[in-house]
Design an enzyme around this catalytic site. Structure first.
Site, PDB file in Angstrom:
ATOM      1  CB  VAL A  83      -0.927   0.012   1.230  1.00 46.93           C
ATOM      2  CG1 VAL A  83      -1.818   1.255   1.189  1.00 46.93           C
ATOM      3  CG2 VAL A  83      -1.757  -1.261   1.297  1.00 46.93           C
ATOM      4  CE  LYS A  84       4.079   4.737  -5.091  1.00 48.33           C
ATOM      5  NZ  LYS A  84       3.976   5.105  -6.486  1.00 48.33           N
ATOM      6  CB  ILE A  85       0.311   5.961   2.628  1.00 46.16           C
ATOM      7  CG1 ILE A  85      -0.592   4.726   2.763  1.00 46.16           C
ATOM      8  CG2 ILE A  85      -0.285   7.158   3.353  1.00 46.16           C
ATOM      9  CD1 ILE A  85      -0.917   4.340   4.195  1.00 46.16           C
TER      10      ILE A  85
END
Ligand code: E4P
Length: 219
Positions: free
Chosen positions: A82-84
Site C-alpha cells: 500500500v502506497k501512502i
C-alpha cells in the site's frame, strides 16, 4: 539492486517481466488513470502477473478512509504493497497499519526528516522522488545519498526505493549510491540498453561474418 517497473500498463509489464529483470512494479493514480475506467481489473491483473511486490496508492484523503482503503488494497494479494503519500496527519494511520502487518510504501518523500519519521515507524519502502526535486532546482541524488547514510547509520530495516527516475543517469547514480530499489519507466530501461558502440559493433561483426559466405557457424 532490485528493479521495479514504474508502470500500470499490462502490456508493458508483460514485456518487461519477460526480461527476467523485473522484481516488482510501482503504480500511482496518474499511471492508473491512463489505463481507463476498469481500475480494479487492471490492479488485479498486475498483482497476478507480477511475482514480486506491487505498490498501489490510496486515493482516499481522510485518515480514517485511508486506513480502511489501505486494508482493502492489502487484501487484494500477498504481493500488494500500500502506497501512502507522506503527510503529518497520516503518521498515526501509518503506525497502525505497520502494527497490523500491512506492507507500506511511503511516497512523495522529499526530505530526510520525512524519511526518518516513517523509517522509525517501520514501513517497508520509502520513495524519494528524484526527478521532481530536480524539477524545482534541487538535487534529487543528494537525497538518495543522505537516505542511504541514514539507513546504514541506524540500521533501519527499510528499503530505499528511488522513484521519479527521468533519465538513465538517475538510475545509474541511484545504483552507485546504494539505493535498494529503483523504479524505472520502460522508456528509461530501453534507453539504458542502447549504446552506439554496441550497435555499430554488431553491424561490423555481421558484415565481416557475411564476407565468409557461410550459412552456418557450426557446419
Ligand atoms: C513511483 O512510485 C512514482 O509514483 C513515480 O516514479 C513518479 O514519477 P514522476 O515524478 O516522473 O511522475
Amino acid at each position: 539492486m532490485k528493479l521495479f517497473l514504474d508502470s500500470a500498463n499490462r502490456k508493458e509489464i508483460e514485456k518487461y517481466l519477460a526480461t527476467g529483470l523485473v522484481d516488482g512494479v510501482t503504480t500511482n493514480p496518474s499511471l492508473l488513470s491512463a489505463q481507463g475506467q476498469n481500475t480494479k481489473e487492471v490492479i488485479l491483473d498486475i498483482l497476478r502477473m507480477v511475482p514480486g511486490d506491487v505498490s498501489i496508492e490510496v486515493v482516499e484523503k481522510a485518515p480514517d478512509a485511508v486506513y480502511t482503503q489501505a486494508h482493502q488494497i492489502a487484501k487484494l494479494g500477498d504481493n500488494a504493497v500500500v502506497k501512502i503519500p507522506f503527510a503529518f496527519e497520516y503518521l498515526p494511520v501509518i503506525a497502525k497499519l505497520v502494527g497490523d502487518g500491512v506492507k507500506l510504501n511511503i511516497t512523495l518523500v522529499f526530505n530526510l526528516l520525512q524519511a526518518l519519521m516513517v523509517a522509525k515507524l517501520g514501513v517497508t519502502y520509502i520513495s524519494p522522488f528524484i526527478g521532481r526535486l530536480d524539477d524545482i532546482g534541487a538535487d534529487g541524488m543528494v537525497l538518495i545519498e543522505d537516505l542511504v547514510t541514514l539507513k546504514d547509520q541506524y540500521d533501519f530495516p527499510v528499503e530505499i526505493l528511488a522513484a521519479s527516475i527521468r533519465h538513465v543517469m538517475h538510475w545509474e547514480r541511484a545504483a552507485l549510491l546504494g539505493a535498494d530499489v529503483a523504479t524505472v519507466p520502460p522508456a528509461i530501461i530501453e534507453a539504458a540498453c542502447k549504446h552506439p558502440l554496441t550497435e555499430s559493433g554488431i553491424k561490423k561483426f555481421d558484415e565481416d561474418w557475411k564476407k565468409l559466405g557461410k550459412q552456418n557457424l557450426l557446419d
